[in-house]
Design an enzyme around this catalytic site. Structure first.
Site, mmCIF file in Angstrom:
data_model
loop_
_atom_site.group_PDB
_atom_site.id
_atom_site.type_symbol
_atom_site.label_atom_id
_atom_site.label_comp_id
_atom_site.label_asym_id
_atom_site.label_seq_id
_atom_site.Cartn_x
_atom_site.Cartn_y
_atom_site.Cartn_z
ATOM 1 N N ASP A 42 0.827 -1.202 0.000
ATOM 2 C CA ASP A 42 0.000 0.000 0.000
ATOM 3 C C ASP A 42 0.864 1.257 0.000
ATOM 4 O OD1 ASP A 42 0.892 -0.153 2.615
ATOM 5 O OD2 ASP A 42 -1.097 -0.296 3.521
ATOM 6 N N SER A 43 2.187 1.063 0.056
ATOM 7 C CA SER A 43 3.140 2.158 -0.158
ATOM 8 C C SER A 43 2.942 2.817 -1.505
ATOM 9 C CB SER A 43 4.578 1.636 -0.054
ATOM 10 O OG SER A 43 4.769 0.544 -0.944
ATOM 11 N N ASP A 81 -0.918 -6.197 -0.108
ATOM 12 C CA ASP A 81 -1.337 -5.569 1.138
ATOM 13 C C ASP A 81 -2.852 -5.436 1.204
ATOM 14 O OD1 ASP A 81 0.831 -5.094 2.786
ATOM 15 O OD2 ASP A 81 1.321 -3.177 1.878
ATOM 16 N N LYS A 110 -1.288 -9.546 2.977
ATOM 17 C CA LYS A 110 -0.540 -9.104 4.159
ATOM 18 C C LYS A 110 -1.384 -8.140 4.969
ATOM 19 C CE LYS A 110 2.992 -6.113 3.913
ATOM 20 N NZ LYS A 110 2.569 -5.027 4.857
ATOM 21 N N GLU A 112 -1.412 -5.756 8.784
ATOM 22 C CA GLU A 112 -0.629 -5.180 9.867
ATOM 23 C C GLU A 112 -1.320 -5.409 11.203
ATOM 24 O OE1 GLU A 112 0.252 -1.075 9.156
ATOM 25 O OE2 GLU A 112 0.990 -1.437 7.121
ATOM 26 N N GLU A 179 9.160 -4.598 10.592
ATOM 27 C CA GLU A 179 9.532 -3.267 10.113
ATOM 28 C C GLU A 179 9.932 -2.351 11.265
ATOM 29 O OE1 GLU A 179 8.021 0.466 7.324
ATOM 30 O OE2 GLU A 179 6.774 -1.337 7.482
#
Length: 261
Positions: A42-43, A81, A110, A112, A179
């Protein structure tokens, strides 16, 4: 031969795992025969879309870019993501993970979050979808935490991170992204897990490493994070080539007779 989750997991303690982000078919095809993992992060909301953080990207946008990457990459293990807000509850997470799997050829999704994501991960895995966990510095938490902050800076944080990793592994995560975690803490986590860890800003002892492609190749110019090593001054090279192109047009050197029909 297609890289599978079994291929990745067998590399733990044997061979370092290589990973990079990609958002389109062209760059995915360039990376495909070289790296083990391609992440549609999502960066892309920042490095591709010019936004200040990752939070506003939609599931539909992630699916669009995942489709593009999958068209360009045939060998690498593809991770997508889950955007902010798309896995707020286990039921929502399963629904949206299924949509990604149905509409793309992604190999895993993925998400978080620490041990609070245990039920969510377990529910998704039970549907036959591989899940990569992500702990430590979590970009989707940037507003609530007041910025990007390194994790594991004291014994309490280190203990919680290790507990998170162990619980997420037990819930069924196939690997974990670490991270912005203090390197000795990340090393301890990696040593205690039987699944691979992929580090970003978390030191050498992770089982693999990942960087955002535009950081790696020097295209992002606003700032350079401490953990980034630039292997190319991409922005400067592009600008130099562009100036040559402009000069050739204005001086009537392009196109030549050989370049004309």
């Amino acid at each position: 031969m297609k890289t599978t989750i079994q291929t990745i997991q067998c590399k733990k303690n044997q061979e370092k795992i290589t990973a990079i982000t990609a958002y389109d078919s062209l760059f995915a095809s360039l990376f495909d025969t070289q790296v083990d993992i391609i992440l549609i992060g999502d960066s892309l909301n920042m490095s591709f879309g010019g936004k200040k953080d990752t939070l506003s990207i939609t599931l539909e946008e992630m699916i669009y870019h995942t489709k593009a990457v999958c068209r360009g990459a045939k060998k690498s293990f593809i991770i997508t993501d889950m955007p902010f807000g798309t896995y707020a509850t286990p039921k929502t997470a399963v629904k949206n993970a299924l949509k990604i799997y149905q509409k793309t050829n992604a190999d895993a999704i993925k998400i978080e979050g620490g041990q609070q994501r245990c039920k969510t991960i377990s529910s998704i895995v039970q549907e036959g979808i591989a899940v990569v966990a992500h702990i430590g510095l979590m970009p989707q938490f940037v507003r609530s935490e007041g910025g990007y902050k390194i994790k594991g800076k004291n014994d309490t944080e280190a203990k919680i991170l290790l507990e998170d990793a162990m619980i997420l592994q037990e819930a069924g995560a196939c690997m974990i992204v670490l991270e912005g975690i203090r390197s000795d803490v990340a090393a301890c986590i990696s040593k205690n897990l039987h699944i691979p860890t992929i580090g970003i800003g978390s030191g050498l002892q992770c089982d693999g490493q990942i960087l955002v492609w535009s950081d790696l190749f020097g295209f992002f110019q606003q700032f350079k994070p401490k953990f980034v090593r630039q292997y190319l001054n991409g922005a400067e090279l592009i600008q130099e080539a562009l100036q040559k192109y402009i000069f050739d047009i204005k001086s009537s050197q392009f196109p030549s007779m050989e370049e004309s029909y």
